[in-house]
Design a protein around this motif. Sequence first.
Motif, PDB file in Angstrom:
ATOM      1  N   ASP A  61       4.569   3.245  -1.624  1.00 39.30           N
ATOM      2  CA  ASP A  61       5.758   3.291  -2.468  1.00 39.30           C
ATOM      3  C   ASP A  61       6.926   3.730  -1.597  1.00 39.30           C
ATOM      4  N   VAL A 106       1.837   6.635   0.515  1.00 34.82           N
ATOM      5  CA  VAL A 106       0.783   5.628   0.468  1.00 34.82           C
ATOM      6  C   VAL A 106       0.086   5.703  -0.883  1.00 34.82           C
ATOM      7  N   THR A 107      -0.041   4.562  -1.534  1.00 33.79           N
ATOM      8  CA  THR A 107      -0.590   4.520  -2.888  1.00 33.79           C
ATOM      9  C   THR A 107      -1.947   3.842  -2.966  1.00 33.79           C
ATOM     10  N   ASN A 108      -2.270   3.002  -2.005  1.00 37.98           N
ATOM     11  CA  ASN A 108      -3.493   2.225  -2.111  1.00 37.98           C
ATOM     12  C   ASN A 108      -3.980   1.871  -0.709  1.00 37.98           C
ATOM     13  N   SER A 109      -4.654   2.810  -0.086  1.00 35.24           N
ATOM     14  CA  SER A 109      -5.085   2.553   1.282  1.00 35.24           C
ATOM     15  C   SER A 109      -6.245   3.470   1.637  1.00 35.24           C
ATOM     16  N   SER A 110      -6.977   3.077   2.654  1.00 39.25           N
ATOM     17  CA  SER A 110      -8.055   3.917   3.152  1.00 39.25           C
ATOM     18  C   SER A 110      -7.483   4.969   4.081  1.00 39.25           C
ATOM     19  N   THR A 111      -8.305   5.951   4.411  1.00 36.93           N
ATOM     20  CA  THR A 111      -7.859   6.983   5.348  1.00 36.93           C
ATOM     21  C   THR A 111      -7.626   6.414   6.739  1.00 36.93           C
ATOM     22  N   VAL A 151       0.810  -1.225   0.000  1.00 36.65           N
ATOM     23  CA  VAL A 151       0.000   0.000   0.000  1.00 36.65           C
ATOM     24  C   VAL A 151       0.844   1.276   0.000  1.00 36.65           C
TER      25      VAL A 151
END
Length: 211
Positions: free
Chosen positions: A119, A175-180, A117
């Motif tokens: 980089d 963060v590239t792919n995550s919820s808050t 999630v």
Amino acid sequence: MRRGHLVTAIDISPEAVGAARAAGVPAVQADIVTYPDSADDDHALVRHYDGESLFDAVVMSLSLHHVHPLQAALDRVRSLLRPGGLLVVDEFGWEWADRAATTWFYDAGSLLAAAGVADFTREPSGPGRDPLERWREAHGDHTPADVMLAALAERFQVTSMRREPYLSRYIGGKVTNSSTDVLNELWRIERDRIAAGTLPPTGFRMTARSM
């Protein structure tokens, strides 16, 4: 902008300016040291500058530590502000991070990278570099907070200054792919560790007025 203010965003990077304009932000590519003389004059927001102040407020967000020469940039900011105008500085002091802070930073970033999630560059397996040494190598070319604060105090009347969490924001930017939820949890953990005295606050927010 939503509150009706006329906003000019300035960045030296054409990629950053392009992204801002694509998002509807009126951005100008320019070097703050020589703005508006250096601005891309095909943009409608570049106004005639006759040496008088242009702005009621200037916000410098995580940019000042990259700006060289620092003194010339702050002199220009002072000239762009009307008398009594507001300066807001949102920054971090890389030299304020100790071994506990840098260990937390790299461990948290590596975990998020392993989860797919973020980089974030992970250390290879086996004994790695000392996290404090790694941090200093990565940030040693940044202007230290103490230098920024001294230069600001010479040119502006400081009205508030407080230390803030910053490392969670730094990781959050990767963060590239995550919820808050992940970002909020990072912020909570860092804030709580600072309150407990086990991590130092590495960010700061300062407000000042032009004199």
